[in-house]
Design a protein around this motif. Structure first.
Motif, PDB file in Angstrom:
ATOM      1  N   ASP A  51      58.736 -22.355  30.125  1.00 53.70           N
ATOM      2  CA  ASP A  51      57.589 -21.566  30.055  1.00 53.70           C
ATOM      3  C   ASP A  51      56.824 -21.444  31.362  1.00 53.70           C
ATOM      4  O   ASP A  51      56.357 -20.649  31.399  1.00 53.70           O
ATOM      5  CB  ASP A  51      57.267 -21.789  28.636  1.00 53.70           C
ATOM      6  N   LEU A  52      55.997 -23.007  32.025  1.00 53.75           N
ATOM      7  CA  LEU A  52      54.862 -22.633  32.873  1.00 53.75           C
ATOM      8  C   LEU A  52      55.721 -22.482  34.108  1.00 53.75           C
ATOM      9  O   LEU A  52      55.165 -21.568  35.030  1.00 53.75           O
ATOM     10  CB  LEU A  52      54.530 -24.440  33.125  1.00 53.75           C
ATOM     11  N   PHE A  53      57.405 -22.567  34.060  1.00 56.22           N
ATOM     12  CA  PHE A  53      57.669 -22.353  35.498  1.00 56.22           C
ATOM     13  C   PHE A  53      58.362 -20.938  35.658  1.00 56.22           C
ATOM     14  O   PHE A  53      57.534 -20.104  36.202  1.00 56.22           O
ATOM     15  CB  PHE A  53      59.082 -22.960  35.500  1.00 56.22           C
ATOM     16  N   ILE A  54      58.330 -20.728  34.139  1.00 55.77           N
ATOM     17  CA  ILE A  54      58.464 -18.918  34.330  1.00 55.77           C
ATOM     18  C   ILE A  54      57.154 -17.968  34.259  1.00 55.77           C
ATOM     19  O   ILE A  54      56.952 -16.909  35.289  1.00 55.77           O
ATOM     20  CB  ILE A  54      58.943 -18.154  32.972  1.00 55.77           C
TER      21      ILE A  54
ATOM     22  N   THR B   6      66.777 -20.528  39.532  1.00 50.68           N
ATOM     23  CA  THR B   6      67.340 -20.715  38.588  1.00 50.68           C
ATOM     24  C   THR B   6      66.337 -22.063  36.996  1.00 50.68           C
ATOM     25  O   THR B   6      65.681 -22.453  37.823  1.00 50.68           O
ATOM     26  CB  THR B   6      68.563 -20.893  37.483  1.00 50.68           C
ATOM     27  N   THR B   7      66.022 -21.035  36.093  1.00 51.56           N
ATOM     28  CA  THR B   7      64.369 -22.252  35.093  1.00 51.56           C
ATOM     29  C   THR B   7      65.486 -23.496  34.490  1.00 51.56           C
ATOM     30  O   THR B   7      64.461 -24.168  34.452  1.00 51.56           O
ATOM     31  CB  THR B   7      64.953 -21.136  33.849  1.00 51.56           C
ATOM     32  N   PHE B   8      66.532 -22.964  34.949  1.00 44.97           N
ATOM     33  CA  PHE B   8      67.441 -24.794  33.784  1.00 44.97           C
ATOM     34  C   PHE B   8      67.067 -25.468  35.252  1.00 44.97           C
ATOM     35  O   PHE B   8      67.300 -26.701  34.799  1.00 44.97           O
ATOM     36  CB  PHE B   8      68.965 -24.446  34.187  1.00 44.97           C
ATOM     37  N   ASN B   9      66.643 -25.724  36.228  1.00 45.37           N
ATOM     38  CA  ASN B   9      66.247 -26.435  37.429  1.00 45.37           C
ATOM     39  C   ASN B   9      64.399 -26.648  37.107  1.00 45.37           C
ATOM     40  O   ASN B   9      64.592 -27.512  38.503  1.00 45.37           O
ATOM     41  CB  ASN B   9      67.437 -26.711  39.001  1.00 45.37           C
ATOM     42  N   SER B  10      64.052 -26.396  36.759  1.00 47.27           N
ATOM     43  CA  SER B  10      62.774 -26.187  37.324  1.00 47.27           C
ATOM     44  C   SER B  10      62.266 -27.821  37.034  1.00 47.27           C
ATOM     45  O   SER B  10      60.880 -27.550  37.249  1.00 47.27           O
ATOM     46  CB  SER B  10      62.051 -24.946  36.292  1.00 47.27           C
ATOM     47  N   GLU B  11      62.036 -28.359  35.460  1.00 47.49           N
ATOM     48  CA  GLU B  11      61.822 -29.293  35.223  1.00 47.49           C
ATOM     49  C   GLU B  11      62.242 -30.314  36.773  1.00 47.49           C
ATOM     50  O   GLU B  11      61.521 -31.085  36.739  1.00 47.49           O
ATOM     51  CB  GLU B  11      62.380 -29.671  33.666  1.00 47.49           C
ATOM     52  N   SER B  12      63.259 -30.772  36.629  1.00 49.32           N
ATOM     53  CA  SER B  12      63.938 -31.909  38.336  1.00 49.32           C
ATOM     54  C   SER B  12      63.366 -31.274  39.789  1.00 49.32           C
ATOM     55  O   SER B  12      62.771 -31.796  40.150  1.00 49.32           O
ATOM     56  CB  SER B  12      65.226 -31.506  38.607  1.00 49.32           C
ATOM     57  N   VAL B  13      63.104 -29.872  40.198  1.00 48.94           N
ATOM     58  CA  VAL B  13      62.692 -29.039  41.509  1.00 48.94           C
ATOM     59  C   VAL B  13      61.174 -29.370  40.877  1.00 48.94           C
ATOM     60  O   VAL B  13      60.945 -29.773  41.758  1.00 48.94           O
ATOM     61  CB  VAL B  13      63.562 -28.177  41.923  1.00 48.94           C
ATOM     62  N   PHE B  14      60.359 -28.410  40.482  1.00 47.47           N
ATOM     63  CA  PHE B  14      59.674 -27.965  39.964  1.00 47.47           C
ATOM     64  C   PHE B  14      58.557 -29.147  39.651  1.00 47.47           C
ATOM     65  O   PHE B  14      57.378 -28.968  39.905  1.00 47.47           O
ATOM     66  CB  PHE B  14      59.179 -26.239  40.136  1.00 47.47           C
ATOM     67  N   ASN B  15      59.134 -29.898  38.884  1.00 50.82           N
ATOM     68  CA  ASN B  15      58.395 -30.933  37.471  1.00 50.82           C
ATOM     69  C   ASN B  15      57.569 -29.806  36.681  1.00 50.82           C
ATOM     70  O   ASN B  15      56.321 -30.011  36.835  1.00 50.82           O
ATOM     71  CB  ASN B  15      57.510 -31.836  38.706  1.00 50.82           C
ATOM     72  N   LEU B  16      57.951 -29.117  36.607  1.00 54.07           N
ATOM     73  CA  LEU B  16      57.793 -28.057  35.102  1.00 54.07           C
ATOM     74  C   LEU B  16      58.578 -27.272  34.462  1.00 54.07           C
ATOM     75  O   LEU B  16      59.530 -27.625  34.251  1.00 54.07           O
ATOM     76  CB  LEU B  16      56.880 -26.759  35.911  1.00 54.07           C
TER      77      LEU B  16
END
Length: 92
Positions: free
Chosen positions: A64-67, A51-61
């Motif tokens: 938009d960068l995560f997508i 899910t893109t919602f947890n991208s900042e906490s898990v992937f540190n992104l």
């Protein structure tokens, strides 16, 4: 068919990945996402819910960068999108 990744296969994947042509074309964000997915899914099913919602906490992104990173991984066939929402298959 869902397949588990054992330690021997996992270590082989880690050694072979940087040598592949399509891996070299990836941005650093996409590489980091791929390695994170591999380590998080180690010894689990290859089917992954992202899910893109947890991208900042898990992937540190940022989202938009995560997508963009996910789209890169799909483009080089490391991830395959399924018909279900937010479910991908790791194809390494």
């Amino acid at each position: 068919m869902l397949k588990t990744v054992d330690d021997n296969i996992f270590s082989i994947i880690n050694r072979k990945l940087p040598l592949e042509k399509c891996f070299k074309k990836l941005t650093s964000n996409a590489r980091n996402v791929l390695y994170t997915l591999i380590t998080k899914s180690k010894n689990e099913n290859k089917e992954i819910r992202i899910t893109t919602f947890n991208s900042e906490s898990v992937f540190n992104l940022k989202r938009d960068l995560f997508i963009k990173a996910l789209n890169e991984l799909i483009k080089v066939d490391y991830l395959k999108k399924t018909e279900r929402n937010n479910v991908y298959i790791l194809t390494i």
